[in-house]
Design an enzyme around this catalytic site. Structure first.
Site, PDB file in Angstrom:
ATOM      1  N   ASP A 214      61.643 -13.656   3.886  1.00 14.20           N
ATOM      2  CA  ASP A 214      61.971 -12.359   3.274  1.00 14.20           C
ATOM      3  C   ASP A 214      63.092 -12.654   2.281  1.00 14.20           C
ATOM      4  O   ASP A 214      64.244 -12.859   2.657  1.00 14.20           O
ATOM      5  CB  ASP A 214      62.392 -11.358   4.353  1.00 14.20           C
ATOM      6  CG  ASP A 214      62.778 -10.004   3.759  1.00 14.20           C
ATOM      7  OD1 ASP A 214      62.952  -9.911   2.527  1.00 14.20           O
ATOM      8  OD2 ASP A 214      62.927  -9.044   4.532  1.00 14.20           O
ATOM      9  N   LYS A 257      66.858  -6.313  -5.671  1.00 15.19           N
ATOM     10  CA  LYS A 257      68.169  -6.875  -5.322  1.00 15.19           C
ATOM     11  C   LYS A 257      68.490  -7.996  -6.315  1.00 15.19           C
ATOM     12  O   LYS A 257      68.967  -7.735  -7.415  1.00 15.19           O
ATOM     13  CB  LYS A 257      68.160  -7.387  -3.872  1.00 15.19           C
ATOM     14  CG  LYS A 257      68.247  -6.275  -2.846  1.00 15.19           C
ATOM     15  CD  LYS A 257      66.933  -5.634  -2.555  1.00 15.19           C
ATOM     16  CE  LYS A 257      66.966  -4.736  -1.340  1.00 15.19           C
ATOM     17  NZ  LYS A 257      65.726  -3.977  -1.192  1.00 15.19           N
ATOM     18  N   HIS A 449      67.282   8.351  10.196  1.00 21.10           N
ATOM     19  CA  HIS A 449      68.572   8.408   9.488  1.00 21.10           C
ATOM     20  C   HIS A 449      68.448   8.995   8.087  1.00 21.10           C
ATOM     21  O   HIS A 449      69.400   9.551   7.562  1.00 21.10           O
ATOM     22  CB  HIS A 449      69.208   7.019   9.433  1.00 21.10           C
ATOM     23  CG  HIS A 449      68.394   6.012   8.698  1.00 21.10           C
ATOM     24  ND1 HIS A 449      67.224   5.505   9.200  1.00 21.10           N
ATOM     25  CD2 HIS A 449      68.565   5.443   7.485  1.00 21.10           C
ATOM     26  CE1 HIS A 449      66.719   4.648   8.327  1.00 21.10           C
ATOM     27  NE2 HIS A 449      67.512   4.598   7.279  1.00 21.10           N
TER      28      HIS A 449
END
Ligand code: F0G
Length: 458
Positions: A214, A257, A449
């Site tokens: 990953d 990212k 969340h």
């Protein structure tokens, strides 16, 4: 406490709005005490994530203009393929629209119902896609990974002995494969050493299991390897990356990212034409034709440029230097955090900062709300709020640590912004006793969340 100056200058700005504490008190109440429900315009410094929030370079913005929007075989696709092959050394590379799309097209091709996937630690979407494919995710991070006060160079590493034991105990037929997350986001953006990857790949080869990387923060991981693994002190980041990936069989990557784009992802397969055919068969219905994979041609161009910029050593030293600077300031103020600091930000140990708040009242979330009230800083919980309830018993599950993550977007905030964050945390620390815990008023069944509604206790 040294701040490594930016290796770039600024030629476009985005204004930020300053708000008062009273305004923020109302805003967060209206958002039911959930930072995801806040309008971003009400946030001053946004450290919710480093994903898709970086500032693209002038070269990347120029790349958008020359992106080739042909349905198939566009120039931008071939440019991205050449760059990806050069950096990772894999035969097959496939664009997809983001990291979880890569997971969605890959995991079902390698998972039989009920099989385990073993990881140094799954990111939540990866864990989710293992589950959706019928698999069972298991985290086997090294013991020092969760000891937030203890120093270790590579806290993201796999516990190789535990990995081997698990395979032997459960039988190799019950294991689908191994995932190495570099850097290891959930334990604090902690790096994985090349030595650890070698050992994990030996286990994978011995048992004939696929090893998946990953790779969301592969470049940050490479700089840590150069700085901390003596064998690589003189190596280029490209050399380190090639070697790291040579131990894997395939990778999934969120390009949001380290490739510094707003949207995008990649799948790579080292050398397995039969697996490639199964992945392609998933890409076309879910992501679109193979040469665009859910993205516009201009996005492919920006990823190709961003992959190379993201591996620039001067940039990465500055980038990781920002996390280090913020961590040094917190250390000076006695704020506890996952130490040494990771690549993409600081994981404050809210469990230790707010010991009066029990885990059932979410210390990591409580600290995030308090930071917003104090200075308009948005952070998020990586703790027991993020953990969904046990799907079978419905009981709340306790996270291994109660973190508040301060994720730093790439090339976006200045030293003075980081000072605002550090000052705010110091102020919250001074009145820590008065910070309330939170209880859930409403929650969905999964990934609670994001949309849960909460209220302060008492
Ligand atoms: N893997 C890792 C290690 C990640 O950190 C993320 C995303 C993904 C996969 C999924 O990628 O978002 O492009 O679908 N992490 C973000 C974060 C959301 O805030 O840490 P995606």
């Amino acid at each position: 406490m040294k701040y490594i100056a930016e290796p770039f200058k600024i030629k476009m700005v985005e204004p930020l709005r300053l708000t008062t504490p009273e305004y923020r008190r109302q805003a967060i109440q209206q958002a039911h005490y959930n930072g995801f429900a806040l309008p971003a315009a009400d946030v001053y410094i946004d450290l919710q994530t480093d994903s898709g929030t970086g500032a693209m370079s002038d070269a990347q913005w120029a790349g958008l203009m020359v992106g080739d929007e042909s349905y198939s075989g566009g120039r931008s696709y071939f440019r991205l393929m050449a760059v990806a092959q050069d950096i990772f050394g894999y035969q097959y590379n496939q664009p997809v629209h983001q990291g979880r799309a890569a997971e969605k097209v890959v995991f079902p091709t390698l998972t039989q119902p009920g099989q385990y996937w073993l990881s140094n630690t799954f990111f939540d979407t990866t864990r989710g896609h293992v589950g959706l494919a019928g698999g069972r995710p298991v985290d086997l991070v090294c013991p020092e990974g969760l000891d937030t006060g203890a120093y270790a160079d590579f806290k993201g590493n796999m516990d190789v002995a535990a990995l081997r034991d698990f395979i032997v105990q459960h039988g190799v037929e019950s294991i689908a494969g191994i995932v190495m997350t570099i850097t290891n986001n959930t334990v604090g953006g902690q790096p994985v050493s090349v030595a650890n990857m070698r050992q994990v790949s030996q286990v994978a080869r011995e048992f004939g299991l696929p090893l998946l990387i990953d790779a969301a923060r592969f470049a940050e991981n490479a700089l840590f390897v150069k700085q901390r693994e003596p064998e690589f002190a003189q190596a280029s980041l490209r050399h380190i990356t090639k070697e790291m990936f040579s131990y894997g069989d395939l990778f999934t990557m969120s390009a949001k990212k380290d490739a510094i784009v707003s949207m995008g992802g990649l799948v790579g397969v080292r050398d397995n034409p039969e697996l490639v055919e199964r992945i392609k068969a998933n890409v076309i219905p879910f992501e679109g034709y193979l040469t665009y994979g859910g993205l516009a041609g201009r996005d492919l161009e920006a990823i190709a440029i961003g992959l190379e910029e993201g591996l620039d050593e001067d940039y990465l030293r500055y980038r990781i230097g920002q996390s280090q600077y913020l961590a040094d300031r917190l250390e000076a103020d006695g704020v506890p955090f996952q130490s040494p600091v990771g690549g993409h930000g600081v994981f404050v140990d809210a469990g230790r900062l707010l010991p009066h708040i029990p885990w059932q009242q979410f210390p990591g979330h409580a600290l995030a709300i308090e930071l917003y009230l104090e200075a308009g800083v948005r952070a998020c919980d990586i703790g027991s709020l993020l953990m969904d309830r046990d799907p079978v018993t419905g009981q709340p599950q306790r996270a291994p640590a109660e973190f508040t993550r301060l994720a730093i977007p790439r090339r976006v905030y200045t030293q003075a912004h980081l000072d605002v964050v550090a000052d705010a945390l110091a102020a919250v620390k001074d009145r820590a006793d008065s910070v309330p815990g939170y209880e859930i008023v409403w929650e969905p069944k999964v990934l609670r969340h994001f949309t849960a509604r909460l209220r302060p206790v008492g």
